[in-house]
Motif scaffolding. Structure first.
Motif, PDB file in Angstrom:
ATOM      1  N   SER A  36      55.127  -1.851  73.650  1.00 47.07           N
ATOM      2  CA  SER A  36      55.634  -0.500  73.896  1.00 47.07           C
ATOM      3  C   SER A  36      54.629   0.606  73.613  1.00 47.07           C
ATOM      4  O   SER A  36      54.643   1.641  74.289  1.00 47.07           O
ATOM      5  N   THR A  37      53.757   0.431  72.618  1.00 51.05           N
ATOM      6  CA  THR A  37      52.755   1.469  72.328  1.00 51.05           C
ATOM      7  C   THR A  37      51.861   1.689  73.538  1.00 51.05           C
ATOM      8  O   THR A  37      51.628   2.828  73.975  1.00 51.05           O
ATOM      9  N   GLU A  38      51.383   0.597  74.083  1.00 49.14           N
ATOM     10  CA  GLU A  38      50.521   0.652  75.260  1.00 49.14           C
ATOM     11  C   GLU A  38      51.285   1.202  76.464  1.00 49.14           C
ATOM     12  O   GLU A  38      50.767   2.024  77.234  1.00 49.14           O
ATOM     13  N   LEU A  39      52.542   0.771  76.612  1.00 49.50           N
ATOM     14  CA  LEU A  39      53.351   1.211  77.750  1.00 49.50           C
ATOM     15  C   LEU A  39      53.569   2.720  77.737  1.00 49.50           C
ATOM     16  O   LEU A  39      53.370   3.401  78.750  1.00 49.50           O
ATOM     17  N   VAL A  40      53.975   3.269  76.604  1.00 53.26           N
ATOM     18  CA  VAL A  40      54.254   4.711  76.528  1.00 53.26           C
ATOM     19  C   VAL A  40      52.984   5.518  76.784  1.00 53.26           C
ATOM     20  O   VAL A  40      53.014   6.546  77.481  1.00 53.26           O
ATOM     21  N   LYS A  41      51.859   5.062  76.247  1.00 55.94           N
ATOM     22  CA  LYS A  41      50.592   5.757  76.487  1.00 55.94           C
ATOM     23  C   LYS A  41      50.266   5.781  77.980  1.00 55.94           C
ATOM     24  O   LYS A  41      49.822   6.817  78.520  1.00 55.94           O
ATOM     25  N   ILE A  42      50.494   4.660  78.655  1.00 55.88           N
ATOM     26  CA  ILE A  42      50.241   4.591  80.098  1.00 55.88           C
ATOM     27  C   ILE A  42      51.154   5.557  80.854  1.00 55.88           C
ATOM     28  O   ILE A  42      50.710   6.297  81.737  1.00 55.88           O
ATOM     29  N   LEU A  43      52.423   5.569  80.495  1.00 58.29           N
ATOM     30  CA  LEU A  43      53.375   6.433  81.191  1.00 58.29           C
ATOM     31  C   LEU A  43      53.067   7.904  80.979  1.00 58.29           C
ATOM     32  O   LEU A  43      53.366   8.741  81.832  1.00 58.29           O
ATOM     33  N   GLN A  44      52.459   8.225  79.842  1.00 53.12           N
ATOM     34  CA  GLN A  44      52.101   9.614  79.551  1.00 53.12           C
ATOM     35  C   GLN A  44      50.867  10.070  80.325  1.00 53.12           C
ATOM     36  O   GLN A  44      50.660  11.271  80.515  1.00 53.12           O
TER      37      GLN A  44
END
Length: 235
Positions: free
Chosen positions: A39-47
């Protein structure tokens, strides 16, 4: 020429991540723009990365934003316009209902053909619901069992208390001693909770608890706010 549907794929298993991406590559008009493993990587990507659809695993532990229903809830609050296709091996009634309540209109079971991921992306990009065959079958069974009703699952505070302690690893006997209730009462409350949630086996209860964020007992205290399972009722 129409712009391609930009997709972010997230899964903590490399094989599933690769398989999902390869399945999407077979669809013209779909382009995978990024991949995430937690999730850390996912949220950074979505941002930072423009995308049109998110395809994400449900059980994806290890990240800052958790996984399961708490993660889906976070994504829906912070990226409300982003359509989500949820990948999962679970198809119990309570889980599917909670995903729907969070605004997820597409669920694909990993046991179904991976081509359904691409079909799901095509549908949700147009804001059309899409469920893979085994998920649709589970939902149809749920509707038949409830007579078409869609009442919210309600656990009493005591039932939720028992479920949380049980999935933390305690036995029925240990729970009865801690809560100062009879073994018969604890067993009845656990079985009632499972029936309300549409679960038949203890393994399904553990899976549901993990997806619902109930495995994390750090915020638990008797009488605390009951998140993830609908409102509670006193008994």
């Amino acid at each position: 020429m129409q712009d391609p549907i930009r997709v972010v794929v997230a899964d903590d298993h490399p094989v599933i991540l690769f398989g999902a991406e390869q399945a999407l590559l077979k669809f013209q008009g779909i382009r995978v723009v990024a991949r995430a493993r937690q999730s850390t990587e996912l949220v950074k990507i979505l941002q930072t990365t423009p995308c049109d659809v998110l395809v994400t695993d449900l059980a994806m532990p290890g990240g800052q934003y958790g996984d399961g229903l708490p993660l889906i809830g976070y994504l829906r609050r912070n990226f409300p316009d982003l359509p989500i296709v949820v990948l999962t091996m679970l198809e119990n009634a309570a889980l599917l209902k909670r995903l729907s309540e969070l605004g997820v209109i597409s669920v694909v079971n990993k046991s179904d053909d991976l081509s359904h991921i691409g079909l799901a992306v095509q549908h949700v990009s147009r804001h059309i619901e899409y469920m893979s065959p085994s998920v649709k079958s589970a939902l149809d069974t749920l509707r038949m069992n409830t007579g078409g009703k869609n009442d919210e699952v309600i656990l009493s505070k005591r039932e939720l208390e028992v479920v949380r302690l049980f999935v933390s690893g305690m036995t029925i006997k240990e729970i009865s001693e801690q809560l100062n209730r009879s073994i018969k009462t604890i067993s009845t409350q656990k079985n009632t909770a499972m029936r309300k949630l549409g679960l038949e086996r203890d393994s399904e209860l553990f899976q549901y608890a993990q997806s619902n964020g109930l495995m994390n007992l750090s915020s638990y205290a008797p009488g605390a706010a009951d998140t993830g399972t609908g409102p509670t009722e006193e008994r």
